[in-house]
Design a protein around this motif. Structure first.
Motif, mmCIF file in Angstrom:
data_model
loop_
_atom_site.group_PDB
_atom_site.id
_atom_site.type_symbol
_atom_site.label_atom_id
_atom_site.label_comp_id
_atom_site.label_asym_id
_atom_site.label_seq_id
_atom_site.Cartn_x
_atom_site.Cartn_y
_atom_site.Cartn_z
ATOM 1 N N ASP A 51 8.319 2.737 8.869
ATOM 2 C CA ASP A 51 7.065 3.486 8.801
ATOM 3 C C ASP A 51 6.696 3.845 7.364
ATOM 4 O O ASP A 51 5.520 3.885 7.013
ATOM 5 C CB ASP A 51 7.169 4.772 9.636
ATOM 6 C CG ASP A 51 7.359 4.485 11.110
ATOM 7 O OD1 ASP A 51 6.765 3.501 11.594
ATOM 8 O OD2 ASP A 51 8.116 5.220 11.767
ATOM 9 N N ASP A 52 7.712 4.125 6.536
ATOM 10 C CA ASP A 52 7.453 4.535 5.160
ATOM 11 C C ASP A 52 8.625 4.105 4.277
ATOM 12 O O ASP A 52 9.514 4.896 3.978
ATOM 13 C CB ASP A 52 7.269 6.056 5.084
ATOM 14 C CG ASP A 52 6.710 6.505 3.741
ATOM 15 O OD1 ASP A 52 6.634 5.660 2.819
ATOM 16 O OD2 ASP A 52 6.345 7.682 3.609
ATOM 17 N N PRO A 53 8.639 2.843 3.848
ATOM 18 C CA PRO A 53 9.804 2.333 3.118
ATOM 19 C C PRO A 53 9.981 2.904 1.720
ATOM 20 O O PRO A 53 11.074 2.804 1.156
ATOM 21 C CB PRO A 53 9.537 0.820 3.061
ATOM 22 C CG PRO A 53 8.072 0.689 3.197
ATOM 23 C CD PRO A 53 7.637 1.802 4.097
ATOM 24 N N ALA A 178 16.937 -7.605 8.409
ATOM 25 C CA ALA A 178 15.612 -7.147 8.838
ATOM 26 C C ALA A 178 14.990 -6.182 7.836
ATOM 27 O O ALA A 178 13.773 -6.216 7.601
ATOM 28 C CB ALA A 178 15.724 -6.487 10.210
ATOM 29 N N ALA A 179 15.805 -5.321 7.227
ATOM 30 C CA ALA A 179 15.272 -4.349 6.275
ATOM 31 C C ALA A 179 14.800 -5.031 4.992
ATOM 32 O O ALA A 179 13.704 -4.749 4.494
ATOM 33 C CB ALA A 179 16.330 -3.290 5.956
ATOM 34 N N SER A 180 15.622 -5.929 4.444
ATOM 35 C CA SER A 180 15.219 -6.603 3.204
ATOM 36 C C SER A 180 14.031 -7.530 3.455
ATOM 37 O O SER A 180 13.117 -7.609 2.620
ATOM 38 C CB SER A 180 16.400 -7.371 2.608
ATOM 39 O OG SER A 180 16.784 -8.450 3.435
ATOM 40 N N ASP A 181 14.015 -8.222 4.584
ATOM 41 C CA ASP A 181 12.876 -9.097 4.901
ATOM 42 C C ASP A 181 11.581 -8.292 4.975
ATOM 43 O O ASP A 181 10.537 -8.714 4.452
ATOM 44 C CB ASP A 181 13.112 -9.812 6.234
ATOM 45 C CG ASP A 181 14.188 -10.882 6.147
ATOM 46 O OD1 ASP A 181 14.598 -11.228 5.023
ATOM 47 O OD2 ASP A 181 14.637 -11.356 7.210
ATOM 48 N N PHE A 182 11.654 -7.144 5.643
ATOM 49 C CA PHE A 182 10.465 -6.302 5.773
ATOM 50 C C PHE A 182 10.003 -5.796 4.416
ATOM 51 O O PHE A 182 8.803 -5.824 4.107
ATOM 52 C CB PHE A 182 10.760 -5.110 6.690
ATOM 53 C CG PHE A 182 9.656 -4.087 6.733
ATOM 54 C CD1 PHE A 182 8.517 -4.305 7.488
ATOM 55 C CD2 PHE A 182 9.753 -2.914 5.994
ATOM 56 C CE1 PHE A 182 7.482 -3.366 7.513
ATOM 57 C CE2 PHE A 182 8.729 -1.979 6.014
ATOM 58 C CZ PHE A 182 7.601 -2.204 6.774
ATOM 59 N N PHE A 186 6.565 -6.378 2.522
ATOM 60 C CA PHE A 186 5.799 -5.176 2.208
ATOM 61 C C PHE A 186 5.338 -5.208 0.744
ATOM 62 O O PHE A 186 4.184 -4.877 0.433
ATOM 63 C CB PHE A 186 6.678 -3.951 2.469
ATOM 64 C CG PHE A 186 5.980 -2.633 2.323
ATOM 65 C CD1 PHE A 186 5.304 -2.069 3.385
ATOM 66 C CD2 PHE A 186 6.030 -1.941 1.123
ATOM 67 C CE1 PHE A 186 4.668 -0.835 3.251
ATOM 68 C CE2 PHE A 186 5.399 -0.725 0.981
ATOM 69 C CZ PHE A 186 4.714 -0.166 2.041
ATOM 70 N N ILE A 187 6.220 -5.616 -0.160
ATOM 71 C CA ILE A 187 5.904 -5.676 -1.590
ATOM 72 C C ILE A 187 4.826 -6.728 -1.857
ATOM 73 O O ILE A 187 4.041 -6.603 -2.806
ATOM 74 C CB ILE A 187 7.181 -5.974 -2.402
ATOM 75 C CG1 ILE A 187 8.149 -4.796 -2.285
ATOM 76 C CG2 ILE A 187 6.869 -6.258 -3.867
ATOM 77 C CD1 ILE A 187 9.554 -5.109 -2.767
ATOM 78 N N PRO A 193 1.014 1.263 -0.561
ATOM 79 C CA PRO A 193 0.720 2.396 0.316
ATOM 80 C C PRO A 193 0.237 3.591 -0.492
ATOM 81 O O PRO A 193 0.349 3.616 -1.725
ATOM 82 C CB PRO A 193 2.079 2.685 0.962
ATOM 83 C CG PRO A 193 3.073 2.229 -0.054
ATOM 84 C CD PRO A 193 2.461 1.003 -0.684
ATOM 85 N N ASP A 194 -0.307 4.571 0.187
ATOM 86 C CA ASP A 194 -0.723 5.809 -0.467
ATOM 87 C C ASP A 194 0.534 6.642 -0.731
ATOM 88 O O ASP A 194 0.946 7.439 0.102
ATOM 89 C CB ASP A 194 -1.719 6.573 0.410
ATOM 90 C CG ASP A 194 -2.117 7.902 -0.214
ATOM 91 O OD1 ASP A 194 -1.778 8.140 -1.390
ATOM 92 O OD2 ASP A 194 -2.747 8.711 0.495
ATOM 93 N N MET A 195 1.133 6.446 -1.890
ATOM 94 C CA MET A 195 2.402 7.109 -2.189
ATOM 95 C C MET A 195 2.254 8.607 -2.410
ATOM 96 O O MET A 195 3.230 9.347 -2.370
ATOM 97 C CB MET A 195 3.049 6.450 -3.410
ATOM 98 C CG MET A 195 3.476 5.018 -3.148
ATOM 99 S SD MET A 195 4.345 4.242 -4.533
ATOM 100 C CE MET A 195 3.000 4.043 -5.695
ATOM 101 N N SER A 196 1.027 9.080 -2.633
ATOM 102 C CA SER A 196 0.826 10.509 -2.853
ATOM 103 C C SER A 196 1.096 11.327 -1.596
ATOM 104 O O SER A 196 1.219 12.552 -1.665
ATOM 105 C CB SER A 196 -0.597 10.781 -3.341
ATOM 106 O OG SER A 196 -1.550 10.497 -2.324
#
Length: 295
Positions: A51-53, A178-182, A186-187, A193-196
């Motif tokens: 949801d928020d990597p 799965a985590a590294s692939d995602f 994502f990158i 994403p809105d990191m603020s």
């Protein structure tokens, strides 16, 4: 293992670990961590990673840097960081068990931050490290690791041995999951994403109102995606980009080197109020009464 070394305002670790230019290396460190099978599985099993990597890195940084900059409380901070990981355990896809506090796993997470600091000093700063300073910075990083209260039996005794072990992990231990692939996908998205929205987003008090206004907007998030992708993938060892099938061209390499040179030169003009992560700034204020601009 070498004797304990002092960490404080005169140490090289203080000089670079809390420098805000870690933003250009922190994403790489986070990605390298997810590539470790146990860490990747731990993120899947015990966090809101999908949801928020990026929030995980922002939440972790104050404690990790506090383990360096918290002065008399630094070791207590380190133990708190370690204890956050006590419940992170489970089963890997091959049926074997994992635990975040297994020394080799915990060391790898620390090693990515150690490399983050080394690379900042080596590639993003105008100071030219000597071999003696490189070795000193490594030994100070070992002291940083000891403050977590973990066994130091896994610490390579020299920088050369560390580099060899780090390369071995890149070649033999890290595996697509799965985590590294995602995170790689994502990158590569068209907008960051809105990191603020993260309460731990690392910015300075002076810039925070501006960042809070700009970061949620789609034009800014879209404009920041290519440079973010460039610095994260650019910081990876070539063998990792190859093994994880991350495309990287000669044009990419030239752009990455140009970005490093530009930041390196421009940083001379950045005022002290913008140079330091909050955890580092508090340490400098406590020890010197000010946050230094030049060291």
């Amino acid at each position: 293992m070498s004797a304990r070394v002092a960490l404080g305002p005169q140490s090289l670790l203080w000089r670079w670990a809390g420098d805000m230019r870690i933003a250009f290396e922190g994403g790489t460190a986070g990605l390298m961590q997810t590539m470790h099978p146990a860490i990747g599985q731990g993120l899947i099993d015990h966090s809101n990673f999908f949801d928020d990597p990026v929030d995980r890195v922002f939440r972790s940084l104050p404690g990790i840097l506090g383990t360096i900059y918290d002065g008399p409380d630094a070791e207590e901070t380190g133990l708190k960081v370690r204890d956050f990981h006590q419940h992170i355990k489970g089963t890997l896809s091959d049926g074997s068990r994992y635990h975040a506090l297994k020394p080799e796993t915990y060391w790898w997470a620390h090693a990515t931050f150690q490399v983050m600091v080394h690379r900042l000093a080596e590639y993003w700063d105008v100071h030219r490290l000597t071999n003696r300073e490189r070795e000193q910075l490594y030994l100070e990083g070992c002291e940083w690791y000891r403050r977590y209260g973990m066994s130091d039996s896994v610490l390579p005794p020299t920088l050369a041995a560390f580099n060899q072990e780090y390369q071995r992990y890149c070649t033999e231990v890290l595996q697509p999951n799965a985590a590294s692939d995602f995170l790689i996908e994502f990158i590569q998205r068209s907008a960051i994403p809105d990191m603020s929205t993260s309460p731990d987003y690392p910015t300075t008090p002076m810039l925070k109102p501006i960042m809070d206004a700009l970061l949620p907007t789609m034009p800014v998030r879209t404009a920041l995606a290519p440079p973010m992708r460039l610095v994260i993938f650019g910081g990876l060892p070539p063998i990792v980009r190859e093994r994880f099938r991350i495309g990287w061209s000669g044009v990419d390499e030239a752009a990455y080197r140009a970005a490093r040179t530009a930041i390196k030169q421009a940083w001379r003009a950045v005022p002290a109020t913008l140079r330091w992560h909050d955890a580092a700034r508090k340490g400098w204020l406590r020890e010197l009464g000010r946050a230094p601009r030049r060291l």
